[in-house]
Enzyme design. Structure first.
Site, PDB file in Angstrom:
ATOM      1  N   HIS A  63     -51.262 -28.175  24.701  1.00 46.13           N
ATOM      2  CA  HIS A  63     -51.602 -28.262  26.393  1.00 46.13           C
ATOM      3  C   HIS A  63     -51.662 -29.760  26.778  1.00 46.13           C
ATOM      4  O   HIS A  63     -52.326 -30.496  25.969  1.00 46.13           O
ATOM      5  CB  HIS A  63     -52.868 -27.907  26.472  1.00 46.13           C
ATOM      6  CG  HIS A  63     -54.185 -27.561  26.337  1.00 46.13           C
ATOM      7  ND1 HIS A  63     -55.198 -28.713  26.469  1.00 46.13           N
ATOM      8  CD2 HIS A  63     -54.474 -27.460  25.195  1.00 46.13           C
ATOM      9  CE1 HIS A  63     -55.992 -28.758  25.533  1.00 46.13           C
ATOM     10  NE2 HIS A  63     -55.736 -27.918  24.274  1.00 46.13           N
ATOM     11  N   ASP A 164     -57.440 -33.556  21.796  1.00 47.94           N
ATOM     12  CA  ASP A 164     -57.358 -32.066  21.642  1.00 47.94           C
ATOM     13  C   ASP A 164     -56.784 -32.355  23.259  1.00 47.94           C
ATOM     14  O   ASP A 164     -57.794 -32.380  24.747  1.00 47.94           O
ATOM     15  CB  ASP A 164     -58.234 -31.532  21.875  1.00 47.94           C
ATOM     16  CG  ASP A 164     -58.485 -30.016  22.660  1.00 47.94           C
ATOM     17  OD1 ASP A 164     -57.688 -29.361  22.527  1.00 47.94           O
ATOM     18  OD2 ASP A 164     -59.772 -29.192  22.348  1.00 47.94           O
ATOM     19  N   GLU A 198     -55.632 -25.343  30.391  1.00 47.67           N
ATOM     20  CA  GLU A 198     -55.442 -24.473  29.304  1.00 47.67           C
ATOM     21  C   GLU A 198     -57.366 -24.823  28.913  1.00 47.67           C
ATOM     22  O   GLU A 198     -58.243 -23.516  28.638  1.00 47.67           O
ATOM     23  CB  GLU A 198     -54.967 -25.582  28.106  1.00 47.67           C
ATOM     24  CG  GLU A 198     -55.320 -24.580  26.257  1.00 47.67           C
ATOM     25  CD  GLU A 198     -56.868 -24.262  25.429  1.00 47.67           C
ATOM     26  OE1 GLU A 198     -56.711 -24.048  24.667  1.00 47.67           O
ATOM     27  OE2 GLU A 198     -57.428 -25.590  25.974  1.00 47.67           O
ATOM     28  N   GLU A 199     -57.651 -26.015  29.111  1.00 47.77           N
ATOM     29  CA  GLU A 199     -59.485 -25.815  28.982  1.00 47.77           C
ATOM     30  C   GLU A 199     -60.336 -25.175  29.722  1.00 47.77           C
ATOM     31  O   GLU A 199     -61.241 -25.233  29.505  1.00 47.77           O
ATOM     32  CB  GLU A 199     -59.837 -27.436  28.821  1.00 47.77           C
ATOM     33  CG  GLU A 199     -58.879 -28.249  28.028  1.00 47.77           C
ATOM     34  CD  GLU A 199     -59.665 -27.884  26.604  1.00 47.77           C
ATOM     35  OE1 GLU A 199     -60.353 -27.129  26.268  1.00 47.77           O
ATOM     36  OE2 GLU A 199     -59.261 -28.934  25.451  1.00 47.77           O
ATOM     37  N   ASP A 221     -52.431 -26.574  18.438  1.00 40.65           N
ATOM     38  CA  ASP A 221     -53.861 -27.222  19.062  1.00 40.65           C
ATOM     39  C   ASP A 221     -54.675 -28.329  17.367  1.00 40.65           C
ATOM     40  O   ASP A 221     -54.483 -27.610  16.515  1.00 40.65           O
ATOM     41  CB  ASP A 221     -54.420 -26.248  19.638  1.00 40.65           C
ATOM     42  CG  ASP A 221     -55.172 -26.437  20.807  1.00 40.65           C
ATOM     43  OD1 ASP A 221     -55.514 -28.030  20.593  1.00 40.65           O
ATOM     44  OD2 ASP A 221     -55.501 -25.818  21.863  1.00 40.65           O
ATOM     45  N   HIS A 307     -64.047 -32.063  21.593  1.00 40.07           N
ATOM     46  CA  HIS A 307     -64.588 -32.166  23.657  1.00 40.07           C
ATOM     47  C   HIS A 307     -65.672 -33.216  23.228  1.00 40.07           C
ATOM     48  O   HIS A 307     -66.214 -33.414  24.014  1.00 40.07           O
ATOM     49  CB  HIS A 307     -65.284 -31.081  23.594  1.00 40.07           C
ATOM     50  CG  HIS A 307     -64.114 -30.319  23.551  1.00 40.07           C
ATOM     51  ND1 HIS A 307     -64.653 -28.580  24.567  1.00 40.07           N
ATOM     52  CD2 HIS A 307     -62.821 -29.478  23.538  1.00 40.07           C
ATOM     53  CE1 HIS A 307     -63.304 -28.282  24.472  1.00 40.07           C
ATOM     54  NE2 HIS A 307     -62.321 -28.604  24.146  1.00 40.07           N
TER      55      HIS A 307
HETATM   56 CO    CO Z   1     -59.908 -28.241  24.169  1.00 41.65          CO
HETATM   57 ZN    ZN Z   2     -57.089 -27.856  22.846  1.00 45.99          ZN
END
Ligand code: CO
Ligand code: ZN
Length: 336
Positions: A63, A164, A198-199, A221, A307
């Site tokens: 993503h 990420d 995606e998030e 990922d 994150h």
């Molecule tokens: Co993420």
């Molecule tokens: Zn991710």
């Protein structure tokens, strides 16, 4: 690949605002693609090769988007209230800096600044962009921001916001390059999907899988690790190779996909780890549930502090992940 990754993390792409990054990736790969398009969701979709003897249609997704913040209210003094876009942890915000898409930067603090002992929720926090009042505040309701923290190269390990999933994007670009430059052709028709949103709930990958009708789905990922002081009980560590997902909160990987990945890694002497993740999931979960179902799995890059503004990966893991993905695309899938 390191300089590519650095360029990727520096382009802000909160959910729904992936265009700038998508254009950058498109430019990077355009000449290597057999077919390239952007769908109505905003996924960048690239085909490489066609199905040959023993081959499959494989969708590989990573993503483009990263977690972010969105302005909800601006008060008389120009302080910006916000909410999250994706999994934002309050503890990672205080004292941090953010950048809006127009380049405006600000700092985050909390009501009762300096008096609080516990970390409050996002609803008690605000962004201060240095405006003297509401009229001076250049930010509007609905404007979005991402973490503002410089890339840090520690040698074997690198640290940045948005690893990420820019690390997955970098692995896919690198793999596409290797497939393109190889004198051999792969047996598979590979669809590289740079997905979006995606998030906020794996929203881009599902519609992409619906269009592509793949035989196999793979996400690339990050995954968490259990190798920090009193960290979660999890047998994934930085530096021990990419992880092959067996289960996460949103998906049970298809056993034949897991076996394929493990067999190919063994054959090529790529050390990898078996992953069971108790929270979080990936695009593979939404690919898996598309149409009549798609046998799916995920190649994970171990990542600490997921994150946060300072996610950390091991460079060997990243390179080994790219090698494993390349090998997978040249090996037949022996499942049913
Ligand atoms: Co993420
Ligand atoms: Zn991710």
């Amino acid at each position: 690949m390191k300089s590519l990754l650095k360029s990727l993390v520096e382009i802000p792409a909160p959910p729904g605002h992936e265009k700038e990054l998508r254009d950058f990736v498109r430019e990077e790969i355009e000449t290597m693609a057999d077919e390239i398009r952007v769908d109505s969701m905003g996924n960048l979709i690239v085909r490489k090769g066609e199905v040959r003897e023993g081959g499959k249609r494989i969708m590989i997704a990573s993503h483009l988007d990263e977690i972010g913040l969105i302005a909800t209210h601006i008060d008389k003094r120009g302080f910006i209230r916000f909410t999250n876009m994706g999994g934002v942890y309050p503890s990672y915000l205080l004292g941090g800096r953010v950048r809006f898409l127009d380049g405006t930067r600000g700092v985050i603090d909390v009501e009762g600044s300096g008096k609080r002992k516990k970390v409050p929720g996002l609803d008690k926090m605000y962004i201060d962009i240095g405006a003297e009042n509401e009229n001076q505040c250049s930010i509007d309701i609905g404007d979005v921001a991402v973490f503002d923290r410089p890339w840090l190269d520690l040698g074997k390990r690198v640290v940045s916001k948005a690893l990420d999933d820019r690390v997955g994007v970098a692995v896919m670009v690198e793999t596409l390059r290797k497939v393109h430059q190889s004198p051999k052709r792969t047996p598979h028709e590979s669809w590289f999907v740079f997905s979006n949103q995606e998030e906020v709930g794996l929203r881009g990958a599902g519609p992409a899988a619906y269009q592509l009708e793949p035989d196999i789905g793979l996400a690339i990922d990050v995954t968490r690790t259990g190798d920090t002081p009193q960290g979660v009980k999890m047998d994934v560590s930085l530096g021990e190779g990419p992880a092959i997902k067996i289960r996460d909160k949103g998906m049970l990987s298809h056993p034949e996909v897991v076996d394929w990945m493990i067999d190919v890694a063994r054959k090529h002497k790529i050390s990898c780890q078996r992953e069971v993740l108790e929270r979080g999931t990936t695009d593979a979960a939404s690919i898996q549930l598309t149409r009549g179902g798609v046998p799916s799995g995920c190649l994970s890059i171990p990542c600490r502090y997921v994150h946060s503004p300072s996610e950390m990966v091991d460079w060997d893991d990243v390179q080994q992940a790219a090698i494993l993905l390349e090998k997978l695309l040249f090996e037949p899938f022996l499942g049913s």
